[in-house]
Write a protein that holds these residues in place. Structure first.
Motif, PDB file in Angstrom:
ATOM      1  N   LEU A 182      28.428   2.288  33.120  1.00 27.21           N
ATOM      2  CA  LEU A 182      29.087   3.721  32.787  1.00 27.21           C
ATOM      3  C   LEU A 182      28.433   3.962  31.291  1.00 27.21           C
ATOM      4  O   LEU A 182      27.990   5.158  31.287  1.00 27.21           O
ATOM      5  CB  LEU A 182      30.522   3.746  32.900  1.00 27.21           C
ATOM      6  N   THR A 183      28.305   3.140  30.504  1.00 28.19           N
ATOM      7  CA  THR A 183      27.967   3.708  29.183  1.00 28.19           C
ATOM      8  C   THR A 183      26.614   3.780  29.407  1.00 28.19           C
ATOM      9  O   THR A 183      25.914   4.935  28.760  1.00 28.19           O
ATOM     10  CB  THR A 183      28.238   2.424  28.170  1.00 28.19           C
ATOM     11  N   ARG A 187      27.906   8.306  30.929  1.00 24.14           N
ATOM     12  CA  ARG A 187      29.096   8.857  31.905  1.00 24.14           C
ATOM     13  C   ARG A 187      30.471   9.112  31.024  1.00 24.14           C
ATOM     14  O   ARG A 187      31.326   8.421  30.716  1.00 24.14           O
ATOM     15  CB  ARG A 187      29.598   8.310  32.884  1.00 24.14           C
ATOM     16  N   VAL A 188      30.593  10.191  29.873  1.00 21.74           N
ATOM     17  CA  VAL A 188      31.403  10.459  29.004  1.00 21.74           C
ATOM     18  C   VAL A 188      32.530  10.700  29.689  1.00 21.74           C
ATOM     19  O   VAL A 188      33.499  10.131  29.253  1.00 21.74           O
ATOM     20  CB  VAL A 188      30.979  11.444  28.068  1.00 21.74           C
ATOM     21  N   ASP A 189      32.523  11.331  30.846  1.00 22.87           N
ATOM     22  CA  ASP A 189      33.892  11.529  31.660  1.00 22.87           C
ATOM     23  C   ASP A 189      34.585  10.485  31.946  1.00 22.87           C
ATOM     24  O   ASP A 189      35.735  10.352  31.839  1.00 22.87           O
ATOM     25  CB  ASP A 189      33.525  12.708  32.629  1.00 22.87           C
ATOM     26  N   HIS A 190      33.945   9.492  32.382  1.00 24.27           N
ATOM     27  CA  HIS A 190      34.634   8.171  32.684  1.00 24.27           C
ATOM     28  C   HIS A 190      35.116   7.631  31.531  1.00 24.27           C
ATOM     29  O   HIS A 190      36.132   7.138  31.632  1.00 24.27           O
ATOM     30  CB  HIS A 190      33.178   7.399  33.568  1.00 24.27           C
ATOM     31  N   LEU A 191      34.485   7.203  30.672  1.00 21.83           N
ATOM     32  CA  LEU A 191      34.901   6.715  29.167  1.00 21.83           C
ATOM     33  C   LEU A 191      36.183   7.416  28.746  1.00 21.83           C
ATOM     34  O   LEU A 191      37.026   6.594  28.313  1.00 21.83           O
ATOM     35  CB  LEU A 191      33.856   6.565  28.358  1.00 21.83           C
ATOM     36  N   LEU A 192      36.271   8.706  28.781  1.00 17.83           N
ATOM     37  CA  LEU A 192      37.078   9.328  28.213  1.00 17.83           C
ATOM     38  C   LEU A 192      38.500   9.237  29.198  1.00 17.83           C
ATOM     39  O   LEU A 192      39.651   9.177  28.404  1.00 17.83           O
ATOM     40  CB  LEU A 192      36.936  10.951  28.024  1.00 17.83           C
ATOM     41  N   TYR A 193      38.247   9.252  30.289  1.00 16.48           N
ATOM     42  CA  TYR A 193      39.291   8.883  31.428  1.00 16.48           C
ATOM     43  C   TYR A 193      40.003   7.563  31.147  1.00 16.48           C
ATOM     44  O   TYR A 193      41.355   7.503  30.967  1.00 16.48           O
ATOM     45  CB  TYR A 193      38.841   9.293  32.932  1.00 16.48           C
ATOM     46  N   GLY A 194      39.022   6.664  30.937  1.00 18.71           N
ATOM     47  CA  GLY A 194      39.529   5.350  30.735  1.00 18.71           C
ATOM     48  C   GLY A 194      40.226   5.275  29.220  1.00 18.71           C
ATOM     49  O   GLY A 194      41.366   4.412  29.201  1.00 18.71           O
ATOM     50  N   LEU A 195      39.696   6.076  28.284  1.00 23.78           N
ATOM     51  CA  LEU A 195      40.599   5.801  26.927  1.00 23.78           C
ATOM     52  C   LEU A 195      41.773   6.583  26.841  1.00 23.78           C
ATOM     53  O   LEU A 195      42.679   5.839  26.445  1.00 23.78           O
ATOM     54  CB  LEU A 195      39.475   6.737  25.860  1.00 23.78           C
ATOM     55  N   HIS A 201      44.491  -2.046  23.185  1.00 24.15           N
ATOM     56  CA  HIS A 201      43.988  -1.768  21.968  1.00 24.15           C
ATOM     57  C   HIS A 201      42.446  -2.120  22.066  1.00 24.15           C
ATOM     58  O   HIS A 201      41.605  -1.562  21.815  1.00 24.15           O
ATOM     59  CB  HIS A 201      44.483  -2.350  20.672  1.00 24.15           C
ATOM     60  N   ARG A 202      42.311  -3.517  22.591  1.00 26.98           N
ATOM     61  CA  ARG A 202      40.720  -3.843  22.690  1.00 26.98           C
ATOM     62  C   ARG A 202      39.904  -3.065  23.423  1.00 26.98           C
ATOM     63  O   ARG A 202      38.709  -2.413  22.998  1.00 26.98           O
ATOM     64  CB  ARG A 202      41.008  -5.312  23.124  1.00 26.98           C
ATOM     65  N   LEU A 203      40.222  -2.731  24.714  1.00 27.03           N
ATOM     66  CA  LEU A 203      39.485  -1.788  25.557  1.00 27.03           C
ATOM     67  C   LEU A 203      39.182  -0.391  24.724  1.00 27.03           C
ATOM     68  O   LEU A 203      38.015   0.264  24.923  1.00 27.03           O
ATOM     69  CB  LEU A 203      40.451  -1.625  26.999  1.00 27.03           C
ATOM     70  N   ARG A 204      40.394  -0.035  24.322  1.00 27.98           N
ATOM     71  CA  ARG A 204      40.300   1.538  23.788  1.00 27.98           C
ATOM     72  C   ARG A 204      39.331   1.445  22.648  1.00 27.98           C
ATOM     73  O   ARG A 204      38.409   2.540  22.431  1.00 27.98           O
ATOM     74  CB  ARG A 204      41.559   2.121  23.303  1.00 27.98           C
ATOM     75  N   ALA A 205      39.257   0.493  21.839  1.00 29.93           N
ATOM     76  CA  ALA A 205      38.220   0.367  20.744  1.00 29.93           C
ATOM     77  C   ALA A 205      37.098   0.057  21.020  1.00 29.93           C
ATOM     78  O   ALA A 205      36.188   0.560  20.737  1.00 29.93           O
ATOM     79  CB  ALA A 205      38.821  -0.877  19.851  1.00 29.93           C
ATOM     80  N   ARG A 206      36.696  -0.600  22.289  1.00 31.57           N
ATOM     81  CA  ARG A 206      35.390  -0.709  22.767  1.00 31.57           C
ATOM     82  C   ARG A 206      34.976   0.660  23.500  1.00 31.57           C
ATOM     83  O   ARG A 206      33.724   0.985  23.047  1.00 31.57           O
ATOM     84  CB  ARG A 206      35.490  -1.753  23.867  1.00 31.57           C
ATOM     85  N   ILE A 207      35.666   1.485  23.926  1.00 39.79           N
ATOM     86  CA  ILE A 207      35.262   2.590  24.469  1.00 39.79           C
ATOM     87  C   ILE A 207      35.073   3.680  23.557  1.00 39.79           C
ATOM     88  O   ILE A 207      34.053   4.278  23.697  1.00 39.79           O
ATOM     89  CB  ILE A 207      36.585   3.289  25.285  1.00 39.79           C
ATOM     90  N   VAL A 208      35.739   3.720  22.381  1.00 40.08           N
ATOM     91  CA  VAL A 208      35.448   4.605  21.145  1.00 40.08           C
ATOM     92  C   VAL A 208      34.244   4.076  20.647  1.00 40.08           C
ATOM     93  O   VAL A 208      33.275   4.857  20.207  1.00 40.08           O
ATOM     94  CB  VAL A 208      36.649   4.416  19.892  1.00 40.08           C
ATOM     95  N   ASP A 209      33.926   2.817  20.583  1.00 39.56           N
ATOM     96  CA  ASP A 209      32.587   2.463  20.055  1.00 39.56           C
ATOM     97  C   ASP A 209      31.459   2.727  20.873  1.00 39.56           C
ATOM     98  O   ASP A 209      30.275   3.095  20.384  1.00 39.56           O
ATOM     99  CB  ASP A 209      32.446   0.721  19.963  1.00 39.56           C
ATOM    100  N   ASP A 210      31.730   2.774  22.171  1.00 43.32           N
ATOM    101  CA  ASP A 210      30.796   3.320  23.078  1.00 43.32           C
ATOM    102  C   ASP A 210      30.394   4.785  23.126  1.00 43.32           C
ATOM    103  O   ASP A 210      29.362   5.217  23.099  1.00 43.32           O
ATOM    104  CB  ASP A 210      30.996   2.781  24.590  1.00 43.32           C
ATOM    105  N   LEU A 211      31.523   5.439  22.729  1.00 46.47           N
ATOM    106  CA  LEU A 211      31.435   6.957  22.462  1.00 46.47           C
ATOM    107  C   LEU A 211      30.532   7.302  21.171  1.00 46.47           C
ATOM    108  O   LEU A 211      29.699   8.329  21.349  1.00 46.47           O
ATOM    109  CB  LEU A 211      32.663   7.541  22.614  1.00 46.47           C
ATOM    110  N   GLU A 212      30.671   6.410  20.072  1.00 52.87           N
ATOM    111  CA  GLU A 212      29.944   6.791  19.091  1.00 52.87           C
ATOM    112  C   GLU A 212      28.497   6.399  19.391  1.00 52.87           C
ATOM    113  O   GLU A 212      27.586   7.166  18.987  1.00 52.87           O
ATOM    114  CB  GLU A 212      30.493   5.741  18.033  1.00 52.87           C
TER     115      GLU A 212
END
Length: 295
Positions: A182-183, A187-195, A201-212
């Motif tokens: 997805l990264t 697919r920003v929409d997918h990552l934001l939905y998951g966030l 915490h670990r998953l959210r931190a990874r998603i934020v890193d991917d969004l960066e």
């Protein structure tokens, strides 16, 4: 593939075709290859997959006239065809058959297919095709699975995000691989939905890193809304989000001048929004002139 509106208009046409008995025409549209996808298929692959899908649709019995119910029936037929090829990994050229069978996923644009697509992702990750395919064939199948996963509607992939909390380590690692797909597909929409959905915490931190890494301005509103609450519940993640917001702001210069604001002075006419002036102009303006009507 064209825009979402184009896809919707085409979908209306094939739905009408199905209602009028033009099944072959509808199936051909559903399984048409993506312009950027591989073209070197065996000549018999597309006709066989299309015939399997046509028969699966016919097995649904009299098709309903209501568009959403009709789309549901077709999605159920696609699911059965996908399952047939998923459960036959030793079939010669199985990657080509599955690639064509996955083509309806973006065209149908429905979460009904999410369960089967996630099952294919899981089976691919645990290696059921590995003993039967060479490396180029595995790569081709991987690309087809990644395209299908990223084409699913973001808000209808709860099963996928649930896998991150599964007691089954293979499901968790399959989800990790899917998140990488997805990264890579941006697919920003997918990552934001998951966030928003996750509380890990670990998953959210990874998603934020991917969004960066993606540096897409579409992430800014969601991150900005989340940050104040995170400051009260997860200070570490809140600081990470704040840092990423600054990075996204730097990576998207001029974004502020595209943002519509509502004046707090009461001078803006009812229903009219204003836009911040560019920073270069702001330096030359007095503080009462820092907002201007949108162009």
């Amino acid at each position: 593939m064209g825009s979402a509106d184009d896809n919707s208009a085409d979908r209306d046409q094939w739905l009408q075709g199905l209602r009028e008995g033009r099944e072959a025409e509808a199936v051909a549209w559903l399984t048409a290859g993506h312009p950027e996808g591989p073209r070197d298929l065996l000549p018999e692959v597309e006709p066989r997959v299309r015939e399997a899908l046509r028969l699966a649709i016919a097995a649904e019995g009299p098709l309903p006239a209501e568009p959403e119910m009709l789309r549901f029936c077709v999605a159920e037929a696609v699911t059965r065809v996908l399952r047939t090829y998923r459960l036959a990994p030793a079939m010669p050229f199985s990657e080509e058959y599955l690639e064509v069978a996955l083509r309806p996923v973006p065209r149908l644009d429905t979460g009904v297919l999410a369960t089967e697509v996630c099952a294919i992702l899981h089976d691919f990750h645990r290696g059921i095709w590995a003993p039967h395919l060479r490396k180029p064939q595995m790569l081709r199948l991987e690309e087809a699975v990644a395209r299908a996963l990223s084409a699913l509607p973001a808000a209808e992939m709860d099963l996928f995000w649930d896998w991150f909390e599964s007691a089954d380590a293979m499901r968790r690692s399959s989800a990790e691989r899917g998140l990488a797909f997805l990264t890579l597909a941006h697919r920003v929409d997918h990552l934001l939905y998951g966030l928003v959905r996750s509380r890990d915490h670990r998953l959210r931190a990874r998603i934020v890193d991917d969004l960066e890494t993606m540096a897409d301005a579409r992430a800014i509103p969601t991150l900005a809304r989340m940050q104040p609450d995170l400051a009260r519940t997860d200070w570490t993640l809140a600081r990470q989000v704040l840092r990423v917001l600054r990075v996204l702001d730097l990576q998207n210069p001029g974004l502020a001048t595209r943002t519509l604001l509502r004046s707090t002075s009461g001078r803006t006419p009812e229903g009219e929004l204003v836009r911040p002036v560019p920073e270069s102009s702001a330096n030359k303006s007095n503080r009462t002139e820092l907002l201007r009507p949108p162009d």
